[in-house]
Design a protein around this motif. Sequence first.
Motif, short mmCIF file in Angstrom:
data_model
loop_
_atom_site.label_atom_id
_atom_site.label_comp_id
_atom_site.label_asym_id
_atom_site.label_seq_id
_atom_site.Cartn_x
_atom_site.Cartn_y
_atom_site.Cartn_z
N GLN A 8 -6.18 9.68 3.20
CA GLN A 8 -7.14 9.81 4.29
C GLN A 8 -8.06 8.59 4.37
OE1 GLN A 8 -8.83 13.62 3.07
NE2 GLN A 8 -7.95 14.63 4.88
N ASP A 9 -8.54 8.14 3.22
CA ASP A 9 -9.42 6.96 3.21
C ASP A 9 -8.69 5.74 3.75
OD1 ASP A 9 -11.40 8.51 2.12
OD2 ASP A 9 -11.05 7.87 0.05
N LEU A 10 -7.45 5.58 3.34
CA LEU A 10 -6.67 4.43 3.78
C LEU A 10 -6.42 4.48 5.29
CD1 LEU A 10 -5.33 1.90 2.65
CD2 LEU A 10 -3.25 3.22 2.32
N ARG B 66 -8.23 6.10 7.55
CA ARG B 66 -9.50 5.88 8.26
C ARG B 66 -9.84 4.39 8.30
NH1 ARG B 66 -11.38 10.54 5.09
NH2 ARG B 66 -11.35 12.40 6.44
N SER B 67 -9.59 3.71 7.19
CA SER B 67 -9.84 2.27 7.14
C SER B 67 -8.94 1.54 8.15
CB SER B 67 -9.58 1.74 5.74
OG SER B 67 -9.70 0.34 5.68
N LYS B 68 -7.67 1.95 8.19
CA LYS B 68 -6.74 1.34 9.14
C LYS B 68 -7.16 1.66 10.58
CE LYS B 68 -3.77 -0.81 8.55
NZ LYS B 68 -3.55 -2.27 8.66
N GLN B 69 -7.66 2.87 10.80
CA GLN B 69 -8.12 3.26 12.14
C GLN B 69 -9.29 2.37 12.58
OE1 GLN B 69 -10.19 7.08 12.47
NE2 GLN B 69 -8.87 7.58 14.22
N THR B 70 -10.23 2.15 11.67
CA THR B 70 -11.37 1.28 11.98
C THR B 70 -10.91 -0.14 12.29
OG1 THR B 70 -12.82 2.59 10.56
CG2 THR B 70 -13.55 0.35 11.10
N GLU C 154 -6.71 12.54 -0.54
CA GLU C 154 -7.95 11.80 -0.26
C GLU C 154 -7.74 10.30 -0.15
OE1 GLU C 154 -11.17 12.83 -2.79
OE2 GLU C 154 -11.17 14.95 -2.21
N PRO C 155 -6.99 9.67 -1.09
CA PRO C 155 -6.74 8.23 -0.91
C PRO C 155 -5.99 7.92 0.39
CG PRO C 155 -6.25 8.87 -3.16
CD PRO C 155 -6.50 10.15 -2.39
N LYS D 47 0.83 -1.21 0.00
CA LYS D 47 0.00 0.00 0.00
C LYS D 47 0.87 1.26 0.00
CE LYS D 47 -4.32 -1.24 -0.11
NZ LYS D 47 -5.22 -0.76 -1.19
#
Length: 295
Positions: free
Chosen positions: A79-81, A83-87, A76-77, A64
């Motif tokens: 941030q999305d990545l 946030r996904s890792k945070q979840t 943006e990608p 990644k």
Amino acid sequence: MFKIGDFSRLGQVSVRMLRHYDDLGLLKPSHVDQWTDYRYYTIEQLPRLNRILALKDLGLSLEKIAELLQHDLPLEPLQDLLRSKQTELHQQMQEAQARLDRLSARLYQLELEGQTSVYDVIVKSVPACHIASARHIVPVASDMPKCRGILIEQLYRWLSQHKITPVGCEIVLYHISEYAEADIDMEFAIAIPEPTKPIADTGQTSIIVRQLAAAQVASVFHDGMVRDVTQAIAALFSWIGTNGYISSGAIREIHLFGPETKRVKDQTVVLELQIPIVARQRASFDPLQPVDKMR
């Protein structure tokens, strides 16, 4: 320029890892000697190395990271990545906390009982299924064998009349919230295919067809005499209370040994006991909380 060993010490990354970054295209040497294959790096490559290490520390895979760096770290990608890792990490933390709670509860139960239980309880999800069943209030516990026999006979005769072949094990449902010696609400059921049309009434109104709901259950296996099943049920209720759950449905007795009509008296059997559960609203296991025990 720095030789790979010097750059390794400067960036505090092993030579082996620098070679791995090279193979992945993450951090290529500034120069490779064509005669010796020695790798050389420049001081200007340190920020990129630190960026790789920072993203790696956030839990991102090297693949990644390579993808992000290839596109110059778009906002943006990224941030999305992240946030996904945070979840994902939050989920892992919750799972780890739940496992820690179970460990604490198991230790507490061992201290409370002073011995190792013969029953190991697990939590699992069971899907919904359609059942045909006959239900009866058993006056006293000693009437249980006779009442079960009557319900079994009614149920299998009904299945035969309607040419329905069971698709699962027999299930005995006890609609009680605690152990009882009298007025035991019992339902003898068996899994059947989902009906494609209404089933004609043959006059046996005691037989019903319904869906047994999907549930998260506490489950334990009993290997022994049927009369000793109450010990397994007691162990289940004790585990449920100690581990921060409450029961939310009928006790399910799953006959893994086959049809009860073929069971020999005083024969040991293997069956599964399930109790639907929901989590009690508390943050984590507290040994000072009272333990729900079946008496």
